[in-house]
Design a protein around this motif. Structure first.
Motif, PDB file in Angstrom:
ATOM      1  N   THR A 117       0.848  -1.190   0.000  1.00  0.00           N
ATOM      2  CA  THR A 117       0.000   0.000   0.000  1.00  0.00           C
ATOM      3  C   THR A 117       0.883   1.239   0.000  1.00  0.00           C
ATOM      4  O   THR A 117       2.112   1.156   0.122  1.00  0.00           O
ATOM      5  CB  THR A 117      -0.906   0.053   1.242  1.00  0.00           C
ATOM      6  OG1 THR A 117      -0.081   0.205   2.415  1.00  0.00           O
ATOM      7  CG2 THR A 117      -1.750  -1.211   1.385  1.00  0.00           C
ATOM      8  N   ASP A 118       0.246   2.385  -0.092  1.00  0.00           N
ATOM      9  CA  ASP A 118       1.005   3.640  -0.010  1.00  0.00           C
ATOM     10  C   ASP A 118       1.764   3.741   1.307  1.00  0.00           C
ATOM     11  O   ASP A 118       2.890   4.264   1.363  1.00  0.00           O
ATOM     12  CB  ASP A 118       0.064   4.841  -0.148  1.00  0.00           C
ATOM     13  CG  ASP A 118      -0.483   4.997  -1.559  1.00  0.00           C
ATOM     14  OD1 ASP A 118       0.094   4.401  -2.493  1.00  0.00           O
ATOM     15  OD2 ASP A 118      -1.495   5.707  -1.727  1.00  0.00           O
ATOM     16  N   LEU A 119       1.149   3.239   2.384  1.00  0.00           N
ATOM     17  CA  LEU A 119       1.793   3.333   3.704  1.00  0.00           C
ATOM     18  C   LEU A 119       3.068   2.491   3.772  1.00  0.00           C
ATOM     19  O   LEU A 119       4.089   2.942   4.302  1.00  0.00           O
ATOM     20  CB  LEU A 119       0.811   2.894   4.794  1.00  0.00           C
ATOM     21  CG  LEU A 119      -0.345   3.846   5.093  1.00  0.00           C
ATOM     22  CD1 LEU A 119      -1.268   3.236   6.132  1.00  0.00           C
ATOM     23  CD2 LEU A 119       0.185   5.196   5.582  1.00  0.00           C
ATOM     24  N   THR A 120       3.021   1.265   3.258  1.00  0.00           N
ATOM     25  CA  THR A 120       4.218   0.430   3.326  1.00  0.00           C
ATOM     26  C   THR A 120       5.278   0.909   2.342  1.00  0.00           C
ATOM     27  O   THR A 120       6.478   0.783   2.605  1.00  0.00           O
ATOM     28  CB  THR A 120       3.884  -1.047   3.067  1.00  0.00           C
ATOM     29  OG1 THR A 120       3.177  -1.185   1.824  1.00  0.00           O
ATOM     30  CG2 THR A 120       3.040  -1.623   4.194  1.00  0.00           C
ATOM     31  N   ARG A 121       4.835   1.470   1.215  1.00  0.00           N
ATOM     32  CA  ARG A 121       5.821   2.038   0.286  1.00  0.00           C
ATOM     33  C   ARG A 121       6.528   3.231   0.923  1.00  0.00           C
ATOM     34  O   ARG A 121       7.738   3.418   0.760  1.00  0.00           O
ATOM     35  CB  ARG A 121       5.135   2.417  -1.025  1.00  0.00           C
ATOM     36  CG  ARG A 121       4.800   1.197  -1.901  1.00  0.00           C
ATOM     37  CD  ARG A 121       4.313   1.616  -3.271  1.00  0.00           C
ATOM     38  NE  ARG A 121       2.954   2.111  -3.261  1.00  0.00           N
ATOM     39  CZ  ARG A 121       1.872   1.355  -3.391  1.00  0.00           C
ATOM     40  NH1 ARG A 121       2.002   0.037  -3.536  1.00  0.00           N
ATOM     41  NH2 ARG A 121       0.662   1.881  -3.365  1.00  0.00           N
ATOM     42  N   ALA A 122       5.772   4.030   1.673  1.00  0.00           N
ATOM     43  CA  ALA A 122       6.394   5.154   2.384  1.00  0.00           C
ATOM     44  C   ALA A 122       7.362   4.653   3.452  1.00  0.00           C
ATOM     45  O   ALA A 122       8.445   5.209   3.644  1.00  0.00           O
ATOM     46  CB  ALA A 122       5.317   6.030   3.010  1.00  0.00           C
ATOM     47  N   ALA A 123       6.967   3.580   4.148  1.00  0.00           N
ATOM     48  CA  ALA A 123       7.845   3.008   5.176  1.00  0.00           C
ATOM     49  C   ALA A 123       9.154   2.529   4.563  1.00  0.00           C
ATOM     50  O   ALA A 123      10.232   2.684   5.160  1.00  0.00           O
ATOM     51  CB  ALA A 123       7.132   1.859   5.886  1.00  0.00           C
ATOM     52  N   SER A 124       9.066   1.949   3.366  1.00  0.00           N
ATOM     53  CA  SER A 124      10.275   1.469   2.702  1.00  0.00           C
ATOM     54  C   SER A 124      11.214   2.617   2.360  1.00  0.00           C
ATOM     55  O   SER A 124      12.442   2.449   2.377  1.00  0.00           O
ATOM     56  CB  SER A 124       9.895   0.720   1.415  1.00  0.00           C
ATOM     57  OG  SER A 124       9.163  -0.448   1.710  1.00  0.00           O
ATOM     58  N   GLN A 125      10.642   3.773   2.056  1.00  0.00           N
ATOM     59  CA  GLN A 125      11.468   4.937   1.769  1.00  0.00           C
ATOM     60  C   GLN A 125      12.123   5.492   3.031  1.00  0.00           C
ATOM     61  O   GLN A 125      13.268   5.945   3.009  1.00  0.00           O
ATOM     62  CB  GLN A 125      10.611   6.033   1.113  1.00  0.00           C
ATOM     63  CG  GLN A 125      10.086   5.675  -0.266  1.00  0.00           C
ATOM     64  CD  GLN A 125      11.194   5.541  -1.289  1.00  0.00           C
ATOM     65  OE1 GLN A 125      12.137   6.327  -1.302  1.00  0.00           O
ATOM     66  NE2 GLN A 125      11.096   4.536  -2.153  1.00  0.00           N
ATOM     67  N   GLU A 126      11.388   5.433   4.137  1.00  0.00           N
ATOM     68  CA  GLU A 126      11.873   6.020   5.381  1.00  0.00           C
ATOM     69  C   GLU A 126      12.839   5.105   6.127  1.00  0.00           C
ATOM     70  O   GLU A 126      13.698   5.578   6.878  1.00  0.00           O
ATOM     71  CB  GLU A 126      10.688   6.363   6.294  1.00  0.00           C
ATOM     72  CG  GLU A 126       9.800   7.478   5.736  1.00  0.00           C
ATOM     73  CD  GLU A 126       8.618   7.756   6.644  1.00  0.00           C
ATOM     74  OE1 GLU A 126       8.693   7.453   7.853  1.00  0.00           O
ATOM     75  OE2 GLU A 126       7.597   8.272   6.146  1.00  0.00           O
ATOM     76  N   VAL A 127      12.680   3.786   5.946  1.00  0.00           N
ATOM     77  CA  VAL A 127      13.539   2.816   6.637  1.00  0.00           C
ATOM     78  C   VAL A 127      14.231   1.963   5.577  1.00  0.00           C
ATOM     79  O   VAL A 127      13.683   0.958   5.120  1.00  0.00           O
ATOM     80  CB  VAL A 127      12.718   1.926   7.602  1.00  0.00           C
ATOM     81  CG1 VAL A 127      13.652   1.006   8.401  1.00  0.00           C
ATOM     82  CG2 VAL A 127      11.865   2.768   8.537  1.00  0.00           C
ATOM     83  N   PRO A 128      15.418   2.331   5.148  1.00  0.00           N
ATOM     84  CA  PRO A 128      16.123   1.606   4.088  1.00  0.00           C
ATOM     85  C   PRO A 128      16.282   0.118   4.410  1.00  0.00           C
ATOM     86  O   PRO A 128      16.627  -0.257   5.535  1.00  0.00           O
ATOM     87  CB  PRO A 128      17.488   2.306   4.022  1.00  0.00           C
ATOM     88  CG  PRO A 128      17.224   3.688   4.556  1.00  0.00           C
ATOM     89  CD  PRO A 128      16.174   3.506   5.619  1.00  0.00           C
TER      90      PRO A 128
END
Length: 254
Positions: A192-203
């Motif tokens: 989802t958008d939320l997990t994609r954002a998490a992937s950006q924030e936590v390499p």
């Protein structure tokens, strides 16, 4: 067995992600759908998408702030006025702050708790008298695997989701005499958008999670539809107070 015709379902945060996936599943099963979200344009797009899938199912949207008690009760009143009943509530609206615990501000903490936990409580309070009057109902709280596991960047989110599981158990016990079943779903890594954002924030986060999933893939929003329909249907009348992981086996992996 899973027919939801003539049932009315409210899905908070139903205008995207897993909320939209569950709303679509309930619509396919015949339920009338009410999408609740803060973004009117995103709500309208979600309504149009569900109508494209299920043209004969009533679908509407409402803008409401679930952290405000009057807004929650007002939202439920609008649904009751429009449909005459409320049978299903999915408390899906939620936010996350990804920071180390020492970097959380009090505003971060309160914002997450108010949305993820207090908002679910207020919505449940609001639907309770309507469900009781209708002879019963289903409340489904959307938690997270962070209710089961800890990590270094999810203090506020994990606390809210752990609290949501305990709230689920308490409401299940309190409202069982009114034929209201209350359960939780704990999504794993859903694309989802939320997990994609998490992937950006936590390499490296996504790759690390995927290596632990026995199903060897991320989940999709449609993976949540079946369990939502199941818990909302009559076949789940004797299931209450549970928290069901939908995670491709992540929580079972040793």
């Amino acid at each position: 067995m899973f027919d939801l015709t003539d049932r009315v379902a409210i899905i908070t945060g139903g205008n995207g992600g897993v909320g939209l996936g569950m709303a679509g599943g309930l619509a396919h099963a015949g339920a009338s759908i009410v999408i609740v979200g803060r973004n009117a344009a995103k709500n309208a797009a979600a309504v149009a998408k569900i109508q494209d899938m299920c043209l004969d199912v009533p679908v509407m949207s409402l803008v409401a702030d679930i952290t405000d008690k009057e807004a929650c009760f007002g939202m439920v009143k609008q649904v009751e006025d429009s449909f005459g009943r409320v049978d299903i509530l999915i408390n899906n609206a939620g936010i996350s702050v990804r920071k180390l615990p020492q970097d959380h501000t009090l505003e971060d903490w309160n914002r997450v708790q108010n949305t993820n936990l207090t908002g679910a409580f207020l919505c449940a309070q609001a639907v309770y008298p309507v469900m009781k009057h209708c002879g019963g109902g289903k409340i489904i709280n959307i938690g997270s695997l962070m209710a089961l596991f800890g990590n270094h960047f999810s203090a506020a989110n994990g606390a809210s989701k752990g609290g949501l599981v305990q709230l689920t158990k308490t409401l299940a016990c309190a409202w069982a005499p009114d034929n209201i079943q209350v359960n939780a779903i704990l999504p794993g890594w859903i694309d989802t958008d939320l997990t994609r954002a998490a992937s950006q924030e936590v390499p490296g986060l996504r790759d690390k999670v995927l290596t632990r999933i026995p199903a060897a893939r991320a989940g999709t929003i449609d993976d949540l539809a079946g369990v939502a329909v199941f818990l909302a249907s009559d076949v789940a009348d004797y299931i209450t107070g549970t928290a069901i992981p939908v995670d491709g086996g992540y929580s079972a992996f040793g």
